[in-house]
Design an enzyme around this catalytic site. Structure first.
Site, PDB file in Angstrom:
ATOM      1  N   SER A 235       0.897  -0.968  -0.125  1.00 48.65           N
ATOM      2  CA  SER A 235       0.096  -0.007   0.072  1.00 48.65           C
ATOM      3  C   SER A 235       0.852   1.282  -0.147  1.00 48.65           C
ATOM      4  CB  SER A 235      -1.013  -0.099   1.056  1.00 48.65           C
ATOM      5  OG  SER A 235      -2.041   0.497   0.989  1.00 48.65           O
ATOM      6  N   ASP A 460      -9.358  -4.666  -5.278  1.00 51.64           N
ATOM      7  CA  ASP A 460      -9.006  -3.972  -4.147  1.00 51.64           C
ATOM      8  C   ASP A 460      -9.375  -2.909  -4.022  1.00 51.64           C
ATOM      9  OD1 ASP A 460      -7.189  -2.556  -2.134  1.00 51.64           O
ATOM     10  OD2 ASP A 460      -5.323  -3.497  -2.969  1.00 51.64           O
ATOM     11  N   HIS A 488      -7.354  -6.001   0.151  1.00 52.77           N
ATOM     12  CA  HIS A 488      -6.359  -5.010   0.043  1.00 52.77           C
ATOM     13  C   HIS A 488      -4.755  -5.964  -0.014  1.00 52.77           C
ATOM     14  CE1 HIS A 488      -4.059  -1.648   0.098  1.00 52.77           C
ATOM     15  NE2 HIS A 488      -3.958  -1.410   1.303  1.00 52.77           N
TER      16      HIS A 488
END
Length: 519
Positions: A235, A460, A488
């Site tokens: 991320s 996601d 995610h």
């Protein structure tokens, strides 16, 4: 947790979803004159030793009972210092905190695998502990796993300027603030938080940047004894990793960037993409729930059930049966609980049961999910995830939005993304209220680096897959792997992704461009 840049939205969660060149002329004259008039090269910061301590027994207590805790692992905790300001090496230091995990009996060690879990603001030392429990054994056999809390995060000189009471109020706020009174209250909350942090830190808030964290990471790499960096970033960790590659391309051994944040998208585009992503994720949850043989606890229309609960909790917050709990679930807390569970499909059954219980008058489950998302402990205290998230996100140079622009977007997005749109739009005001010097993220082509692996997940909601496509396109030397799954990030959730990432980290074999792994 979870750029995933996840700046905390005005309503507490929509986005809880970063070289100086010297020139001069040499004058003619004798050697002494030439020496005194020659330009002085900028001083290079020196990597400092890491002071390691054995924290194996303490961490063993923390992980007891967790899946993977049966592994034979050795843990060390460490501290080191880095310059607070890389343009002023005499301006003091910041202390960083690290955790290193190694498998007992490790052989054929390659070096350190530095991990960052995202946020920004999530503790990388905690992530290293969890990674030691979950990463494939063949990776642990070749690498120590190292988590370095970035500057301002966790135990690395943490930014702390938002009270627990303020965080409670932010996260409980109305996520669909559209009328003038609600909007004014929302903007006032954000202004108060920004003012308190500015009063606490002043110009020093400008030190908590992704660029400086990347520089810190290079010093830590040297202190660990690694000639090049091997890095696993999730991320926001993909933003940190690609920034490192831009600054130090020749020092990249392998960077696996999973759940890529789009380097080409504006803040508004990112916020809208997240709103759309969470709407799609909720629809996937609803389809899964209504397809259960046992039936969905929310009935045949989970979206309708959630809308009814949001309206109900906005008017009359839902009490909780949890012992000692004094809060009631507002619409803001309900939506944060939903958002928390949409990160991973494994949490969908808990979400269905929690929403059904809240509809029936008990918010204990949905508050638990919300607290997981926001970092709230049972005693009502918070980690500094929110403080660090805001400091880093805003120091990285977010665009500025007026209250009028944000209000208009909230109304528009509420119509287009009815669960998450208004909240996502309101989050755009956060950095407009923030008072700190900025260091914008560089363009990141990482020219001259070793191959970099970028991973995206089709479903996601936090970092939609276009971000991985765009990051891979920006990097000069990259390969893109796409997982057709949900949730995610992707590694190590499925054999196809796991085998590809393992081969890259261990043997430096990147997959061919454009490989897709099935769900």
């Amino acid at each position: 947790m979870n750029r995933h840049r996840r700046p905390i939205a005005a309503l507490g969660g929509a986005l809880l979803t970063a070289a100086v060149a010297l020139s001069g002329c040499t004058s003619s004259g004798d050697d002494a004159d030439q020496a005194s008039s020659s330009p002085t090269a900028p001083a290079e910061p020196e990597a400092q030793p890491i002071e390691w301590t054995d924290c194996d027994a303490d961490i063993d207590q923390i992980i007891a009972g967790r899946p993977g805790s049966e592994r034979e692992l050795l843990f060390e905790c460490g501290t080191t210092t880095v310059p607070a300001d890389y343009d002023d090496l005499d301006g003091g230091d910041l202390q960083l905190f690290l955790v290193r995990a190694a498998a007992a009996g490790q052989t054929d060690r390659i070096g350190s695998l530095v991990v960052n879990p995202g946020g920004p603001g999530v503790s990388a030392s905690d992530a290293a502990i969890q990674a030691a429990l979950t990463l494939p054994p063949e990776v642990l056999a070749r690498f120590d796993v190292v988590g370095v809390d970035p500057r301002g995060v966790g135990l690395s000189t943490p930014v702390e300027c938002i009270t627990d009471e303020q965080k409670d109020a932010l996260f409980a706020s109305n996520p669909r603030a559209l009328d003038e009174a609600s909007l004014s209250a929302t903007f006032e909350q954000v202004d108060e938080v920004a003012a308190a942090c500015s009063e606490e830190y002043g110009e020093a808030l400008g030190a908590f940047t992704t660029v400086d964290t990347a520089r810190d990471m290079d010093l830590v790499r040297e202190s660990l004894g690694d000639e090049q960096l091997t890095f696993l970033g999730y991320s926001y960790g993909t933003t940190l990793g690609s920034t490192y590659a831009e600054l130090f391309p020749d020092r990249v051994r392998a960077l696996a960037l999973d759940g890529a944040v789009d380097p080409t998208a504006t803040a508004q585009e990112q916020a809208e993409a997240q709103a759309a992503g969470f709407e799609t994720a909720f629809d996937a949850f609803a389809a899964n729930c209504t397809g259960l043989i046992s039936g969905c606890p929310l009935g045949e229309d989970p979206r309708g059930a959630l809308n009814a609960l949001l309206d109900q909790s906005a008017a009359t917050p839902v009490p909780s049966s949890r012992e000692g709990e004094t809060r009631q679930a507002t619409a803001g807390l309900v939506l944060n609980g939903v958002r928390s569970a949409l990160y991973q499909p494994s949490a969908w059954p808990q979400l269905a049961q929690s929403l059904a219980a809240a509809r029936d008058g008990d918010a204990a489950g949905i508050l638990t999910l919300a607290d997981t998302f926001t970092g709230r402990s049972d005693d009502g205290s918070y980690s500094n995830v929110v403080d660090a998230n805001l400091a880093i996100s805003c120091a990285d140079g977010q665009e500025q939005f007026t209250t009028e622009q944000v209000s208009a977007l909230a109304a528009d997005w509420n119509a287009r993304y009815p669960l998450f749109g208004a909240d996502a739009a309101l989050g755009l005001y956060t950095c407009s209220a923030w008072e700190a010097p900025t260091t914008p993220l560089p363009e990141r082509d990482a020219a001259g680096s070793a191959p970099i692996m970028v991973i995206g997940t089709q479903g996601d909601p936090v970092t939609p897959p276009q971000g991985a496509v765009d990051l891979a396109a920006e990097l000069d030397n990259s390969s893109l792997l796409t997982w057709e799954g949900s949730g995610h990030t992707a590694y190590p959730k499925t054999d196809c992704v796991t085998q590809a990432v393992n081969a890259y980290l261990i043997d430096l074999v990147a997959p061919p461009e454009g490989v897709t792994c099935p769900a």
